[in-house]
Write an enzyme that holds these catalytic residues in place. Structure first.
Site, short mmCIF file in Angstrom:
data_model
loop_
_atom_site.label_atom_id
_atom_site.label_comp_id
_atom_site.label_asym_id
_atom_site.label_seq_id
_atom_site.Cartn_x
_atom_site.Cartn_y
_atom_site.Cartn_z
N VAL A 13 -59.12 12.71 83.41
CA VAL A 13 -58.69 12.74 84.81
C VAL A 13 -57.73 13.88 85.10
CG1 VAL A 13 -59.05 10.29 85.27
CG2 VAL A 13 -56.85 11.07 84.33
N TYR A 37 -42.92 5.10 84.57
CA TYR A 37 -44.13 4.31 84.82
C TYR A 37 -44.04 3.62 86.17
CZ TYR A 37 -47.77 0.77 84.00
OH TYR A 37 -48.88 -0.03 84.09
N LYS A 61 -46.42 4.04 89.55
CA LYS A 61 -47.17 2.92 90.11
C LYS A 61 -46.81 2.68 91.57
CE LYS A 61 -49.68 2.10 86.57
NZ LYS A 61 -51.15 2.32 86.64
#
Length: 259
Positions: free
Chosen positions: A64, A155, A159
């Site tokens: 990705v 993280y 998110k």
């Protein structure tokens, strides 16, 4: 209403964990699934499992972080199958350590896979779906988009960023008939969380933190995702579906006396 018969679906991260479960779920719902993963062998294994159950599936390697490769992969699927109806993006990395201890390389790694990778997926899928006038894009956020703990800074930031990126994409692509949503899992038993499972005290604390008093399985993320991919969610866009065992609904597990 929940069928994906006749639809083409690309599942990025389809080689393991939640992505594998989602790819299999899409196949069970009738979609022709392309499993894409940085681990080509793992993606091929998932595709083989779908075909073994009577479904239609293919596999290819995809990173990705390579925007051109993401575009090429989606264009190839659309050309081969006549459309690109569903795209799911599940890959995510986490470096659990205090924010003050992060290196630049670690920051770049988490931001790159989680945010930049997600942006590449939305861009490539969005261009195709906008032109065809339909489609559903689903990214994976987390409970960490709204609640945090020590060691989750980067993280959690990514998110939360995914949520805002999904909302923006939904606003921009909605007039063209394209829906964009996010699934926010709680603690799920996957390769990403394997280090926690190996530490019983930590694993048990997470289990006790949610309403069901247990971890979720990757399989339990397939249903919410297939729902968002299907016509059952035809009026759902720009939203976050929490599949977290009630983690974000409660403030701890203490039950007051008399309750």
């Amino acid at each position: 209403m929940f069928s994906l018969e006749g639809r083409s679906a690309a599942v990025v991260g389809g080689g393991s964990g939640i992505g594998e479960a989602v790819a299999i779920g899409c196949g069970e719902a009738g979609a022709s699934v392309c499993c894409l993963d940085v681990n080509a062998d793992a993606a091929a294994g998932t595709a083989a499992a779908i075909r073994g159950a009577g479904g239609e599936a293919s596999a290819a390697r995809l990173d990705v972080l390579d925007g051109e490769a993401v575009t090429a992969a989606f264009e190839e699927i659309a050309a081969a199958r006549g459309s690109l109806d569903v795209v799911v993006c599940t890959p995510g990395v986490n470096v659990r350590k205090p924010l003050l201890d992060y290196t630049d390389e670690e920051i770049d790694r988490v931001l790159g896979v989680n945010l930049k990778g997600g942006a590449h997926v939305i861009q490539a899928a969005g261009r195709i779906m906008k032109e065809q006038g339909s489609g559903s894009i689903i990214l994976f956020s987390s409970i960490r988009s709204v609640v945090v703990e020590p060691g989750q800074s980067m993280y959690a930031a990514t998110k939360a960023g995914i949520v805002q990126m999904v909302r923006s994409a939904a606003a921009e692509l909605g007039p063209s008939g394209v829906r964009v949503n996010a699934v926010a899992p709680g603690v799920i038993d996957t390769p990403l969380t394997a280090p926690i499972k190996d530490r019983p005290e930590w694993y048990g604390a997470y289990a006790r933190r949610n309403i069901f008093d247990r971890w979720g399985s990757a399989r339990e993320m397939a249903g919410p995702t297939v729902f968002l991919a299907s016509d059952a969610a035809s009026y759902v866009t720009g939203t976050v579906l929490f599949a977290d065992g009630g983690w974000t609904a409660i403030d701890g597990r203490f039950t007051p006396p008399g309750m």
